[in-house]
Design a protein around this motif. Sequence first.
Motif, short mmCIF file in Angstrom:
data_model
loop_
_atom_site.label_atom_id
_atom_site.label_comp_id
_atom_site.label_asym_id
_atom_site.label_seq_id
_atom_site.Cartn_x
_atom_site.Cartn_y
_atom_site.Cartn_z
N LEU A 15 1.02 -1.26 0.00
CA LEU A 15 0.08 0.11 -0.53
C LEU A 15 1.00 1.44 -0.18
CD1 LEU A 15 -2.66 -1.33 2.93
CD2 LEU A 15 -2.96 -1.02 0.16
N ASP A 16 1.57 1.25 0.45
CA ASP A 16 2.71 2.49 0.50
C ASP A 16 3.81 2.51 -1.09
OD1 ASP A 16 4.76 4.35 1.62
OD2 ASP A 16 6.70 3.11 2.74
N LEU A 17 4.45 3.89 -1.10
CA LEU A 17 4.15 4.27 -2.19
C LEU A 17 6.19 3.49 -2.71
CD1 LEU A 17 4.43 5.89 -4.65
CD2 LEU A 17 5.23 7.49 -3.32
N SER A 18 6.07 2.05 -3.42
CA SER A 18 7.55 1.70 -3.66
C SER A 18 8.50 2.65 -3.38
CB SER A 18 7.62 0.96 -4.83
OG SER A 18 7.71 1.13 -5.72
N PRO A 19 10.28 2.13 -3.47
CA PRO A 19 10.95 3.22 -3.54
C PRO A 19 11.30 3.81 -4.94
CG PRO A 19 11.97 1.68 -2.00
CD PRO A 19 10.15 1.22 -2.34
N THR A 20 11.02 2.27 -5.26
CA THR A 20 10.88 2.92 -7.30
C THR A 20 9.99 3.48 -8.06
OG1 THR A 20 11.39 0.15 -7.37
CG2 THR A 20 11.04 1.35 -9.44
N MET A 21 8.92 3.59 -7.27
CA MET A 21 7.93 4.58 -7.64
C MET A 21 7.92 6.13 -6.62
SD MET A 21 3.81 4.19 -8.32
CE MET A 21 4.03 2.76 -8.95
N GLU A 22 8.53 6.15 -5.93
CA GLU A 22 8.85 7.16 -5.35
C GLU A 22 10.07 7.93 -5.99
OE1 GLU A 22 9.93 9.65 -1.35
OE2 GLU A 22 8.95 7.98 -1.38
N LYS A 23 11.23 7.53 -6.44
CA LYS A 23 12.33 8.04 -7.23
C LYS A 23 11.64 8.29 -8.87
CE LYS A 23 16.33 6.76 -9.31
NZ LYS A 23 16.40 8.13 -11.00
N ASN A 24 10.93 7.26 -9.33
CA ASN A 24 9.72 7.69 -10.62
C ASN A 24 9.10 9.27 -11.04
OD1 ASN A 24 8.04 7.87 -13.00
ND2 ASN A 24 9.12 5.76 -13.25
N ALA A 25 8.76 9.49 -9.29
CA ALA A 25 7.85 10.64 -8.86
C ALA A 25 8.79 11.56 -9.34
CB ALA A 25 6.90 10.34 -7.67
N ARG A 26 9.52 11.30 -8.11
CA ARG A 26 11.25 13.34 -8.40
C ARG A 26 11.54 13.07 -9.38
NH1 ARG A 26 11.85 14.29 -2.52
NH2 ARG A 26 10.18 13.02 -1.16
N ASP A 27 11.62 12.04 -9.77
CA ASP A 27 12.12 12.97 -11.22
C ASP A 27 11.88 13.23 -12.60
OD1 ASP A 27 14.93 11.38 -10.34
OD2 ASP A 27 14.60 9.25 -11.72
N LYS A 28 10.35 12.98 -12.77
CA LYS A 28 9.17 13.21 -12.94
C LYS A 28 9.33 14.64 -12.83
CE LYS A 28 7.04 9.57 -15.47
NZ LYS A 28 7.68 8.62 -15.25
N TYR A 29 8.66 14.86 -11.58
CA TYR A 29 9.15 16.35 -10.85
C TYR A 29 10.18 17.37 -11.29
CZ TYR A 29 10.03 16.13 -6.02
OH TYR A 29 10.93 16.49 -4.91
#
Length: 368
Positions: A15-29
């Motif tokens: 349910l938590d934001l995975s580390p991989t998705m966290e990095k993806n989101a930060r890269d995108k913004y």
Amino acid sequence: MVKRDDEILQSLSDLDLSPTMEKNARDKYAALSKYLGEHGLDSDFYPQGSFLIGTTIRPYRDGKDHDYDLDVLAILKRKKADTDAKSVKNDVGDCIKASGVYSDKLEKEDRNCWTLKYADISDDVGFSLDIVPSVDENVAIKQDIVNSGVSYSNAMKTVAITDKEAYSYDWLTSNPLGFGDWFIAISNQHLSNAMKTKQYSNLPVEIRMIYASVEKIPTYYYRSNLQRAVQFIKRHRDIYYDRSRLSKDRPSSILISVLVADCVKDNWYMSVSDIIHAFVIGFNSGSISIMRGDKILNPVDLRENLLDRASESMMNNMSKWVSSLNVLMNIEDERNFKQSIHNDVNSRVFSDAFAKPAIITPTKPWKK
């Protein structure tokens, strides 16, 4: 014996934001911030809300999970006195609309933000980035916040975000970065070095290769027991209110985060379950320091009552929900505790708790 923390953590695993998705989101913004800067909109981008304080949980609505909602603050480098809310909001929106990369991801304009939708990022799960245009708040308002009792360092991070109602644009005073500092300082009191070491070893290899040691990895990849407690409480809230058809009365995530953090701000290294119990006891008794009579104050703007728009029915339903959470947390039988988490938090875990034990007939002695 019920291993409450182990089972709570297991229920949050997907349910938590995975580390991989966290990095993806930060890269995108970060890429979006760079794009805006290249087109004349110099700005600083920061995560805000649950994304900033590490309490993101997968949204649950209408009986099912949805993609993550991540909030990002875009602070344009303009003086508030030299611009207006409509220009700030639309300059950001127009720049996004003009991009071949971002325009097809842009959703309909929201009250405070522009939303970019990224589908199927990992395992058929995506996220949206809610880009909130803002400028630095003026000095007089910041001073008022200091005078209300907020620390100077927190008050100085206050911004003015854009707010659209019908066809009219205006400013709202907000301090997501100051709130992040306040929450994370308390969160770190419930995050030990041993927890960091264990979590570091479970990170994806590609992220560990970027950061060579536990000390060098950004703190947003770690989760404290406070962050886990808030995630669990938020998930229980989402399912309770959805099933009860009370979504309009659902308490906000910032309200929950304020109450849970404030009730453990003077403690260190509490377990997840102890933090949840402290919240339930503090809420029911009205003893959480940020609760002042019929008000719950914003810790980074003590002029603001977070219950300003709360109805009597909302407060009554919140009390019923907290009572339901209390019942779950006081289950003494491990099997029943797992079943309740399966039913009320995450149906993808503990299915085995419902399996009936097989009745084994003793083998009869062989007769000659």
